[in-house]
Design a protein around this motif. Structure first.
Motif, PDB file in Angstrom:
ATOM      1  N   PHE A  15      53.033 -41.251  15.799  1.00  9.31           N
ATOM      2  CA  PHE A  15      52.590 -42.520  16.367  1.00  9.31           C
ATOM      3  C   PHE A  15      52.426 -43.572  15.276  1.00  9.31           C
ATOM      4  CE2 PHE A  15      50.337 -40.252  20.130  1.00  9.31           C
ATOM      5  CZ  PHE A  15      51.581 -39.978  20.676  1.00  9.31           C
ATOM      6  N   GLU A  16      51.835 -43.159  14.147  1.00 14.43           N
ATOM      7  CA  GLU A  16      51.677 -44.090  13.027  1.00 14.43           C
ATOM      8  C   GLU A  16      53.032 -44.577  12.532  1.00 14.43           C
ATOM      9  OE1 GLU A  16      49.453 -42.068  10.059  1.00 14.43           O
ATOM     10  OE2 GLU A  16      47.696 -41.770  11.333  1.00 14.43           O
ATOM     11  N   ALA A  87      56.332 -50.389  23.215  1.00 18.73           N
ATOM     12  CA  ALA A  87      56.195 -49.833  24.563  1.00 18.73           C
ATOM     13  C   ALA A  87      56.301 -48.309  24.520  1.00 18.73           C
ATOM     14  CB  ALA A  87      57.256 -50.416  25.486  1.00 18.73           C
ATOM     15  N   SER A  88      57.216 -47.785  23.695  1.00 18.69           N
ATOM     16  CA  SER A  88      57.355 -46.337  23.537  1.00 18.69           C
ATOM     17  C   SER A  88      56.064 -45.731  23.006  1.00 18.69           C
ATOM     18  CB  SER A  88      58.523 -46.028  22.594  1.00 18.69           C
ATOM     19  OG  SER A  88      58.605 -44.651  22.341  1.00 18.69           O
ATOM     20  N   HIS A  89      55.457 -46.405  22.024  1.00 20.54           N
ATOM     21  CA  HIS A  89      54.194 -45.920  21.464  1.00 20.54           C
ATOM     22  C   HIS A  89      53.111 -45.858  22.534  1.00 20.54           C
ATOM     23  CE1 HIS A  89      50.229 -46.788  19.562  1.00 20.54           C
ATOM     24  NE2 HIS A  89      50.600 -45.758  18.819  1.00 20.54           N
ATOM     25  N   ARG A  90      53.026 -46.909  23.354  1.00 20.51           N
ATOM     26  CA  ARG A  90      52.011 -46.925  24.421  1.00 20.51           C
ATOM     27  C   ARG A  90      52.253 -45.793  25.422  1.00 20.51           C
ATOM     28  NH1 ARG A  90      52.954 -52.528  24.033  1.00 20.51           N
ATOM     29  NH2 ARG A  90      54.337 -52.456  25.842  1.00 20.51           N
ATOM     30  N   GLU A  91      53.502 -45.560  25.781  1.00 16.13           N
ATOM     31  CA  GLU A  91      53.803 -44.508  26.757  1.00 16.13           C
ATOM     32  C   GLU A  91      53.488 -43.122  26.207  1.00 16.13           C
ATOM     33  OE1 GLU A  91      57.841 -45.177  27.774  1.00 16.13           O
ATOM     34  OE2 GLU A  91      57.454 -47.057  28.838  1.00 16.13           O
ATOM     35  N   TYR A  92      53.804 -42.901  24.916  1.00 17.12           N
ATOM     36  CA  TYR A  92      53.475 -41.614  24.303  1.00 17.12           C
ATOM     37  C   TYR A  92      51.961 -41.406  24.274  1.00 17.12           C
ATOM     38  CZ  TYR A  92      58.116 -40.241  22.641  1.00 17.12           C
ATOM     39  OH  TYR A  92      59.406 -39.827  22.565  1.00 17.12           O
ATOM     40  N   ALA A  95      50.750 -40.542  27.700  1.00 11.79           N
ATOM     41  CA  ALA A  95      51.117 -39.172  28.069  1.00 11.79           C
ATOM     42  C   ALA A  95      50.213 -38.154  27.377  1.00 11.79           C
ATOM     43  CB  ALA A  95      52.586 -38.914  27.718  1.00 11.79           C
ATOM     44  N   GLU A  96      49.929 -38.377  26.094  1.00 12.54           N
ATOM     45  CA  GLU A  96      49.079 -37.437  25.368  1.00 12.54           C
ATOM     46  C   GLU A  96      47.649 -37.462  25.896  1.00 12.54           C
ATOM     47  OE1 GLU A  96      49.849 -35.016  23.183  1.00 12.54           O
ATOM     48  OE2 GLU A  96      51.826 -35.588  23.908  1.00 12.54           O
ATOM     49  N   ALA A  97      47.148 -38.653  26.217  1.00 12.30           N
ATOM     50  CA  ALA A  97      45.798 -38.744  26.777  1.00 12.30           C
ATOM     51  C   ALA A  97      45.725 -38.018  28.114  1.00 12.30           C
ATOM     52  CB  ALA A  97      45.403 -40.212  26.936  1.00 12.30           C
TER      53      ALA A  97
END
Length: 455
Positions: A15-16, A87-92, A95-97
Motif C-alpha cells: 500500500f505504501e 482508487a486502487s489503493h482505496r479499494e485494496y 477489501a482488507e478492512a
C-alpha cells in the motif's frame, strides 16, 4: 507450513508503494504542467516576429504549439493514471478492512464456527482466540463496572494489558509486580564456534534458560568492527529465591507493563562489560518472555543512545503492543497452537521492517498431555520453523534473514560472555521474603562469582 505477514512483501508495504508511486507521478505531472506553461509563453513570444518572416515565423509558432499540445496530452494521461492508482489503493484498503472484520466475526461468533471452513477461510486457532479474548477483556470489564469510555478496569487511561499490569501492581499485596533494580552479580567468558543462523540463535536462548537469571552476550567479528548479539531466555519460575530472578513472573509484568526498564538497563551494562563500544551494531534474540525484553530494547532511549540496535528475533513472544524505533528490523515466530504470543491481546503490526511468521505444522495428540505451556510453545518446534524460514523464497523472509545476517555475519569463533542477573529483593514487611544470602551454584562457586575465562 508458514503464514507470513509484513516485510517488503506485506500488504502494508505494498500500500505504501502504491501511494509512493502516485506521489512520484504527481511530481512528474507538476513538471509537465510547468513545461506546458513555458511552451505557451514561448509560442506567444513568437507572435511579434511572425511578420519578419511570415513562413518561418508561422512554422515556428505551429511547432511550439503542437509540442505544448503533446506535453498536455501526456500530462492528462498521467493524471488519469494517478487517479487510478489512488482508487486502487482505496479499494485494496477497503477489501482488507472487510476481510479483517469477517475474520473477527468468525473468531468471536460461535454460530459461525461449524460453517467457517466451508468458505475456505483459515481455521480459528488457539493463538487467535487468546489474542481476541485478551484484547476485549479490559473493555468488557470496564463496561461491567460502568467506567468512562477509554478507561480500563485495572489500569486507567493506559489501556489494554499494559494498563492492567500497572493496575495490578498498584493493588495491595501485589507490590512484587513493580519493577526493582536488576544488577549483574557475575559473569563467565569463553570462546567457541557459534551458529548464528536463526535456528542456532533461538536454541542458544533455550540453552541460556537452563540457568536461572542468566543472559548471554556474543561478540562477533574482529576488534574495531565488532557486532554483538544479546540472548535473553524465557520465563523461569524456580531455581532462585522468590522474586530475585529477573525472568520470573515479575519479569513478565515488567516487560508488558513497564517497558523492561530495569532489565534493559542491565542488558546495557552487560554489553559494556563484554566490551561493546558506543555505536556498535547489536542484534537481540529472545524466547517467550525474553522476546518482550528484546523488543523493548528497540524503544529504550538510553539503550539506543549507546548502541545501534539493528535487528530483533523473537519466538513465542507477545510483542504486538511494542513499537520499536524506525529502522530496526524484526522477525517474530509464532505457532497457531501457541497461546503465549496472543497474551497481550494485540496482533503484530504489518510494516516493512517487521515480519511475523505463523507456523501451522500439525502437533501430534499425545504432546498435548505433557507439562508446560503447551506443545505449540516448544522451542524445538520454533527452531524447526526457523530453518523453514531460512529456506523460504518469500521476499519478506529473504529480506528479513538478510538483515539479520548483515549484523551477525557468517558466524565462526565468537567471544561468549554469560552474565548472571539478580533483581533486588523485596524489602521485609512489603510482601517479600528476607533478602537472600550468597547462593552456591551447582559447580560449587558462589552465585556472585567473578569472571572466569575458558579458552
Amino acid at each position: 507450513m508458514l503464514r507470513i505477514r509484513g516485510g517488503v512483501g506485506g500488504l502494508s508495504f505494498q500500500f505504501e508503494e502504491l501511494l509512493a508511486g502516485a506521489s512520484a507521478l504527481d511530481g512528474i505531472v507538476r513538471e509537465l504542467a510547468a513545461v506546458d506553461e513555458e511552451a505557451e509563453a514561448v509560442r506567444r513570444a513568437l507572435f511579434a516576429y511572425q511578420y519578419d518572416s511570415y513562413t518561418s515565423g508561422s512554422t515556428a509558432i505551429i511547432a511550439v504549439g503542437e509540442a505544448a499540445r503533446d506535453v498536455r496530452r501526456v500530462r492528462m494521461e498521467l493524471e488519469g493514471l494517478v487517479s487510478a492508482v489512488r482508487a486502487s489503493h482505496r479499494e485494496y484498503e477497503f477489501a482488507e478492512a472487510r476481510n479483517a472484520l469477517v475474520l473477527r466475526i468468525g473468531r468471536t461468533g460461535p454460530a459461525y464456527g461449524p460453517l467457517w471452513g466451508l468458505f475456505g477461510l483459515p481455521p480459528v486457532t488457539l493463538r487467535d482466540t487468546v489474542e481476541d479474548e485478551v484484547g476485549m477483556a479490559p473493555a468488557r470489564l470496564a463496561l461491567l463496572l460502568g467506567l468512562p469510555p477509554g478507561q480500563t478496569a485495572a489500569g486507567g487511561p493506559d489501556g489494554g494489558v499494559r494498563g492492567a499490569v500497572r493496575g495490578l501492581a498498584d493493588a495491595p499485596g501485589l507490590e512484587f509486580l513493580r519493577p526493582r533494580p536488576v544488577r549483574i552479580i557475575g559473569k563467565e567468558t569463553w570462546s567457541e564456534e557459534v551458529d548464528v543462523s536463526t535456528a542456532g540463535l533461538l536454541l542458544r536462548a533455550e540453552a541460556v534458560g537452563r540457568d536461572s537469571g542468566d543472559i548471554e552476550v556474543l561478540g562477533l567479528g574482529e576488534p574495531g568492527s565488532r557486532a554483538w548479539v544479546v540472548v535473553i531466555p524465557g520465563t523461569q519460575l524456580d531455581g532462585l529465591p522468590q522474586g530475585t530472578n529477573p525472568f520470573d513472573a515479575g519479569g513478565i509484568a515488567e516487560g508488558l507493563g513497564y517497558d523492561s526498564a530495569e532489565t534493559a538497563a542491565a542488558v546495557r551494562r552487560a554489553l559494556a562489560e563484554a566490551g561493546a563500544e558506543a555505536g556498535d551494531q547489536v542484534a537481540a534474540v529472545g524466547y517467550s518472555q525474553g522476546g518482550i525484553h528484546a523488543m523493548n530494547l528497540g524503544r529504550d532511549k538510553a539503550f539506543l543512545a549507546d548502541y545501534n540496535l539493528k535487528f530483533v528475533l523473537t519466538a513465542g513472544s507477545p510483542v504486538g503492543g511494542i513499537e520499536p524505533a524506525g529502522g530496526i528490523g524484526s522477525l517474530h515466530l509464532e505457532h497457531e497452537a501457541d497461546w503465549v504470543p496472543g497474551a497481550d491481546g494485540l496482533p503484530n503490526p504489518d510494516t516493512k521492517d517487521r515480519v511475523t511468521v505463523t507456523l501451522t505444522g500439525p502437533i501430534p495428540g499425545p504432546e498435548w498431555l505433557g507439562p508446560g505451556l503447551g506443545p505449540g510453545h516448544a522451542m524445538g518446534r520454533y527452531a524447526d520453523g526457523a530453518r523453514d524460514v531460512v529456506a523460504s523464497r518469500d521476499p519478506s523472509l529473504a529480506a528479513s534473514t538478510a538483515a539479520l545476517a548483515a549484523v551477525v555475519g557468517a558466524g565462526g569463533t565468537a567471544t561468549v560472555t554469560r552474565f548472571s542477573l539478580r533483581r533486588e529483593a523485596m524489602p521485609p514487611g512489603r510482601g517479600g521474603p528476607e533478602a537472600p544470602g550468597p547462593r552456591r551454584s551447582p559447580g560449587g562457586t558462589p552465585a556472585d562469582r567473578t569472571q572466569k575465562s575458558v579458552g
